[in-house]
Scaffold this motif. Structure first.
Motif, PDB file in Angstrom:
ATOM      1  N   LEU A  26       0.788  -1.232   0.000  1.00 30.76           N
ATOM      2  CA  LEU A  26       0.000   0.000   0.000  1.00 30.76           C
ATOM      3  C   LEU A  26       0.821   1.285   0.000  1.00 30.76           C
ATOM      4  N   GLY A  27       2.145   1.187   0.091  1.00 32.81           N
ATOM      5  CA  GLY A  27       2.963   2.389   0.188  1.00 32.81           C
ATOM      6  C   GLY A  27       2.830   3.053   1.552  1.00 32.81           C
ATOM      7  N   PRO A  44       2.208   7.698   4.602  1.00 32.72           N
ATOM      8  CA  PRO A  44       3.248   8.574   5.135  1.00 32.72           C
ATOM      9  C   PRO A  44       2.761  10.015   5.219  1.00 32.72           C
ATOM     10  N   GLY A  45       3.129  10.684   6.290  1.00 30.13           N
ATOM     11  CA  GLY A  45       2.798  12.088   6.448  1.00 30.13           C
ATOM     12  C   GLY A  45       1.361  12.361   6.847  1.00 30.13           C
ATOM     13  N   THR A  46       0.545  11.320   6.998  1.00 32.44           N
ATOM     14  CA  THR A  46      -0.860  11.527   7.326  1.00 32.44           C
ATOM     15  C   THR A  46      -1.227  10.795   8.601  1.00 32.44           C
ATOM     16  N   GLY A  49      -6.683   9.294  10.846  1.00 31.92           N
ATOM     17  CA  GLY A  49      -7.560  10.423  10.587  1.00 31.92           C
ATOM     18  C   GLY A  49      -7.420  11.020   9.203  1.00 31.92           C
ATOM     19  N   GLY A  50      -6.488  10.502   8.414  1.00 28.27           N
ATOM     20  CA  GLY A  50      -6.288  11.002   7.063  1.00 28.27           C
ATOM     21  C   GLY A  50      -7.333  10.449   6.109  1.00 28.27           C
ATOM     22  N   PRO A  51      -7.164  10.714   4.816  1.00 30.89           N
ATOM     23  CA  PRO A  51      -8.167  10.281   3.840  1.00 30.89           C
ATOM     24  C   PRO A  51      -8.233   8.771   3.634  1.00 30.89           C
ATOM     25  N   GLN A  52      -7.163   8.053   3.973  1.00 31.54           N
ATOM     26  CA  GLN A  52      -7.159   6.598   3.851  1.00 31.54           C
ATOM     27  C   GLN A  52      -7.116   5.984   5.247  1.00 31.54           C
ATOM     28  N   PRO A  53      -7.730   4.813   5.425  1.00 25.25           N
ATOM     29  CA  PRO A  53      -7.658   4.180   6.736  1.00 25.25           C
ATOM     30  C   PRO A  53      -6.257   3.658   7.020  1.00 25.25           C
ATOM     31  N   THR A  54      -5.916   3.611   8.299  1.00 25.86           N
ATOM     32  CA  THR A  54      -4.688   2.948   8.710  1.00 25.86           C
ATOM     33  C   THR A  54      -5.013   1.472   8.929  1.00 25.86           C
TER      34      THR A  54
END
Length: 127
Positions: A26-27, A44-46, A49-54
């Motif tokens: 997934l990078g 990375p860098g997010t 809470g970012g646009p993609q799920p962890t």
């Protein structure tokens, strides 16, 4: 108001191994580790809470029984499906048979612990 998926939690025998695998797929990068051995990975860098799920890879010694009731679908972002299939197989994915008839336009694969996921054909932009 609606909900959105913020995290995907995967119980696994070897969180470190799956964290490396899914980070490459997934990078993602490692975001943190918990005292129980869980590892969180995400963009990375997010992060959370970012646009993609962890993803949280959580240690478990419970044996898997039967077919998974939920699986992930992934799409290539910077290459065609054949090239992405070769990359995923080189990372340690393997082909999985869940009853396909051979006419599908996706590939059913399994991660190093046997969790099925599908590689779809459509190329989509990375977020």
């Amino acid at each position: 108001m609606a909900c959105r998926i913020s995290e995907l939690v995967v119980d696994c025998a070897d969180p470190a191994r799956l964290a490396v695998f899914w980070s490459e797929v997934l990078g993602y990068v490692e975001l943190g580790r918990e005292g129980d051995g869980s590892i969180e990975i995400g963009p990375p860098g997010t992060g959370f809470g970012g646009p993609q799920p962890t993803m949280i890879l959580s240690p478990s010694s419970d044996p898997r029984t039967g077919k998974l009731r939920l699986h992930l679908d992934v799409n290539p972002t910077d290459r065609d499906q054949d090239a992405e299939l070769a990359r995923l197989l080189a990372l340690g994915a393997r082909r999985a048979d869940v009853g396909q008839d051979g006419t599908e336009n996706w590939h059913v694969l399994a991660d190093p612990e046997g969790n099925e996921f599908c590689l779809l054909r459509a190329r989509i932009p990375s977020v």
